[in-house]
Write an enzyme that holds these catalytic residues in place. Structure first.
Site, PDB file in Angstrom:
ATOM      1  N   ASP A   1      -9.242  47.076 -73.563  1.00 22.12           N
ATOM      2  CA  ASP A   1      -8.076  46.184 -73.192  1.00 22.12           C
ATOM      3  C   ASP A   1      -7.606  46.494 -71.641  1.00 22.12           C
ATOM      4  OD1 ASP A   1      -6.213  43.898 -73.542  1.00 22.12           O
ATOM      5  OD2 ASP A   1      -4.839  45.016 -74.601  1.00 22.12           O
TER       6      ASP A   1
ATOM      7  N   HIS B   1      -5.829  41.569 -71.951  1.00 17.93           N
ATOM      8  CA  HIS B   1      -5.626  40.258 -72.800  1.00 17.93           C
ATOM      9  C   HIS B   1      -4.670  39.464 -71.916  1.00 17.93           C
ATOM     10  CE1 HIS B   1      -2.227  42.944 -74.582  1.00 17.93           C
ATOM     11  NE2 HIS B   1      -1.407  41.718 -74.169  1.00 17.93           N
TER      12      HIS B   1
ATOM     13  N   SER C   1       3.316  43.773 -71.826  1.00 17.21           N
ATOM     14  CA  SER C   1       1.796  44.310 -71.832  1.00 17.21           C
ATOM     15  C   SER C   1       1.438  44.488 -70.529  1.00 17.21           C
ATOM     16  CB  SER C   1       0.987  43.085 -72.603  1.00 17.21           C
ATOM     17  OG  SER C   1       1.373  42.971 -73.950  1.00 17.21           O
TER      18      SER C   1
END
Length: 826
Positions: free
Chosen positions: A118, A88, A191
């Site tokens: 992911d 992402h 992230s």
């Protein structure tokens, strides 16, 4: 306007934020930690990198705002430049730049990408990099001290560290696979970063934080075993080759709500010809285990399948209607799990505005200086309006262009135009007659205390308005800042130098727009046309509404041919209109989008104005496509030919873009039967009538569940209306209607009518027959007025001469004959 600018500037200042916010653990908890945190951090930090790039919108266009950047974190996994991060993070990112802990920047490229896990790989051209060490999956325990290293909130905060513990190791939150839960702060930008243990080893890759009211310290990371599983597939196969059984599985109620359960997964669907189907798995079976491993949740199912690759043979234990059974299945490759690469580079660098010192619009022809802190906040779809904000939030600049204005406006006229744009307090208003571009100027103050300066420039038939807003009085009153504001406004002018390489063009005006559909077809329409689509009909028209392009998509019936379908459409028009009121060129075979097509030019009129339709019929992949161009007959032929040619040339078919959920779309024309009728009954006003199914109906009452006193059934070129009045006596209705007819006839010699007494609908009626021979739209009308019981009825039939065919006449007569009045009967 001021609130808008304030909010918009705040949004722009947060453009770096990629994910959700969280909080740090208490300082006291860190101070009490006896383990050597600095040593673990020092070991891992060189392997953690920051990732930044230009975001790509859902329309796959790069935002041209230099400050609108997306960022995240990555971990070096190979010394030759491979970096693991979240999918992402890089999914919609172009022109990636990777910055190491030492502050060295490298251009990066997404080489592998997998949304299911992911995870993604980014490659930089470098060697000798410090690769991270990974912990064994069995070495991760609840309560273990861990640290998250990443780039939270702002790119300037890269390689920040937060600490906490492992809160859980078998969590499932919006993921196929298990996740590690931690209370270490995972903030926006973390992230893709590392979650490490006290030995400086990676135990997981940070992926998300759960945020809700009253929820804190709830972050998640992808466990090291999943990371290594995906990376191994990336490097071995170039993608994740997931096993595929062809099953859709349903969890038990306990599993859905998180309760412990020993129940298996119910088979809700078996894909035909899939490995499961070939092995004999049935809908309704319950999957109990795979290779002896109990399966009681979807996460457990996918975790077990991680151990296998397509081609492996596995055993499934299922509970069916006849008892438990063990089936051996050779798994295939999941066609939906193929990894993809991220967006391509556009070779513009991360700062698309590098070297640009001026900004402007080539279509509308204006430009001004472009300070490095100026941010585009909002722009209209056609570009006639655009707003900018200062990166520090001190001011906003808004530019509006009004076209089709008077070219000979005086200084007075321009000042009046400017003054009409505000109702706030005016502090200064004058016309500035400077040599190159004179302008009208107005300075004022809003009721909220903000200051503004507006300027208006006239060039040919365009007025250019530029407005500066300053929220804080201290900024506007500061002489230094006020000079800088005026200097910026002074650089604005209605000119655009296309040869100036330092001039950034923000024009979004397009001569054409590409229409993308759910039906596997795309085509271009003029850029300034508006959309007016409904159902499976996609329509665009010009500003005046006189020209349109419409695409109608339906499913082809079995055995139907393109020529038969196109021929039926032509015959439909020929049957609808009288010969003098319609024309058809006849079918001509052609090619559209590489597909055989038929084209036809159809025309129709209700009087003196003809409407033309140039239609293309195509059948591809079981769908019928009807592309229709509609325009008045008097439209310039060269213009229409160019429009049709450009659009037809742009038609493309792409099976991959066809929405897989599009099913059978019935063509109503295939079902319509002009001879079929239905019964409309109005119980309140005591009548019923047989109405052709092909007629449409309009209710004027808001609540259509209530019987309407005024009911109209319509068809092209005509209508059938029944009006029931239980309050007005018959004589009063007749008197009013007679006066209206007489008045119209007195005012228009073409308005010719007769009035007579007649018999119909079971009794006496007053009959009015009208023949209105107007050039624009000649028509005839019959109006019956009568009283039955306590209700006065008016039945009106109107039909244009253009459609007064035998078929229409027969349908109208049958409808009149079917009208049954029950008022006054016992």
């Amino acid at each position: 306007m001021n609130n808008y600018f304030r909010v918009k500037t705040a949004v722009l200042m947060l453009a770096f934020v990629f994910f959700l916010a969280g909080s740090l653990p208490p300082a006291a908890a860190l101070a009490a930690e006896p383990e050597p945190l600095p040593a673990a951090i020092a070991k891992m930090t060189p392997s953690v990198v920051a990732i930044i790039g230009k975001p790509v919108s859902s329309a796959k266009t790069v935002d041209n705002n230099r400050f609108n950047l997306a960022h995240g974190t990555g971990v070096i996994v190979r010394t030759d430049g491979y970096i693991i991060t979240n999918a992402h993070v890089v999914k919609d990112m172009r022109n990636i730049v990777v910055v190491t802990s030492e502050g060295v920047s490298y251009p990066g490229k997404t080489t592998h990408y997998d949304e299911e896990s992911d995870l993604a790989l980014v490659k930089i051209e470098a060697t000798g990099l410090p690769a991270a060490a990974f912990a064994a999956s069995g070495d991760v325990h609840v309560g273990q001290t861990v640290m998250a290293i990443g780039t939270p909130l702002s790119f300037a905060l890269r390689n920040s560290v937060s600490a906490g513990i492992v809160s859980g190791i078998d969590r499932a939150v919006h993921s196929r696979y298990q996740l590690i839960q931690t209370d270490a702060a995972i903030n926006p930008g973390n992230s893709g970063g590392a979650l490490i243990n006290m030995q400086g080893q990676v135990v997981g890759i940070n992926t998300l934080k759960y945020v809700s009211l009253g929820v804190d310290s709830l972050g998640f990371a992808i466990p090291v075993d999943t990371v290594q599983y995906v990376m191994g597939q990336f490097f071995k196969y170039g993608k994740v080759k997931r096993p595929y059984l062809g099953l859709e599985l349903e969890e038990s109620w306990e599993a859905v709500v998180g309760l412990p359960t020993k129940e298996g997964l119910k088979v809700s669907y078996v894909e035909p010809d899939s490995p499961a189907a070939l092995a004999g798995v049935k809908k309704g079976d319950v999957l109990l285990s795979i290779e002896g491993k109990a399966i009681n949740s979807l996460v457990a199912y996918y975790e077990v399948l991680k151990k296998y690759i397509p081609g492996d043979r596995i055993s499934l234990r299922l509970q069916g209607a006849s008892g438990a059974a063990v089936l051996d299945i050779t798994v295939a490759e999941d066609p939906a799990s193929a990894s993809a690469k991220g967006p391509d580079q556009d070779n513009a660098g991360i700062d698309s505005d590098q070297g640009k010192t001026r900004i402007g619009d080539s279509h509308y022809g204006w430009s001004m200086d472009y300070p490095s802190g100026l941010i585009k906040a909002k722009q209209s779809p056609t570009g006639d309006s655009i707003g900018f904000g200062d990166s520090k939030g001190e001011f906003g600049v808004f530019i509006d262009v009004s076209e089709k204005q008077s070219e000979d406006l005086s200084a007075y006229g321009l000042l009046q135009k400017l003054a009409s744009r505000t109702s706030n307090t005016v502090l200064d208003k004058q016309y500035v007659d400077r040599p190159e571009f004179p302008y009208a100027r107005l300075t004022g103050k809003t009721s909220g205390g903000a200051y503004f300066q507006m300027r208006a420039f006239l060039k040919q038939d365009r007025i250019y308005y530029i407005t500066l807003y300053v929220d804080k009085e201290e900024n506007y009153q500061n002489s230094f800042k006020q000079n800088s504001y005026n200097d910026l406004l002074d650089t604005f002018g209605p000119r655009f130098d296309e040869q100036d390489s330092s001039l950034k063009d923000v024009s979004v005006y397009q001569n054409k727009n590409t229409v993308s559909t759910e039906y596997g077809i795309t085509y271009d329409v003029p850029g300034d046309w508006k959309e007016d689509s409904h159902g499976s009909v996609i329509s665009h028209s010009n500003k005046e509404g006189t020209e349109s392009i419409a695409l109608r998509v339906t499913s082809a019936s079995s055995g139907d041919t393109l020529k038969d379908w196109a021929g039926r459409q032509e015959q439909k028009l020929l049957r609808l209109y009288e010969p003098d009121y319609r024309t058809a060129s006849g079918l001509k075979e052609t090619t559209v989008g590489g597909v055989t097509a038929y084209e036809d030019v159809l025309g129709s009129t209700m009087g003196d104005k003809w409407n033309m339709r140039h239609v293309f019929y195509l059948i591809k992949d079981k769908f019928k496509y009807r592309l229709e161009f509609a325009f008045p007959k008097e439209t310039d032929e060269q213009h229409i030919e160019s429009l049709i040619l450009d659009t037809v040339k742009s038609v493309k078919f792409d099976k991959e873009s066809l929405n897989k959920t599009v099913g059978f779309i019935q063509d109503d024309d295939d079902l319509a039967d002009p001879s079929k009728t239905y019964t409309y009954t109005n119980a309140t006003y005591k009548y019923s009538v047989q109405v052709p199914e092909i007629w449409s109906t309009t209710d004027y009452e808001r609540d259509t569940s209530v019987d309407s006193k005024y009911k109209t059934f319509s068809f092209i070129g005509g209508s059938f209306t029944i009006e029931a009045d239980d309050r007005t006596p018959l004589d009063d209705v007749v008197k009013r209607v007679s006066q209206n007819y007489k008045k119209s006839a007195d005012n228009d010699a073409d308005y010719q009518y007769t009035e007579s007494d007649s018999e119909a609908f079971g009794g006496e009626v007053k009959l009015y027959e009208l023949a209105y021979k107007t050039k624009a739209s000649p028509y005839t009308q019959k109006e019956y007025i009568f009283h039955r019981g306590s209700i006065t009825y008016t039945v009106r039939v109107r039909i244009n001469d253009a459609v007064k065919t035998v078929d229409h006449a027969n349908r109208i007569e049958a409808c009149l004959a079917s009208l049954k009045i029950t008022a006054g009967t016992k």
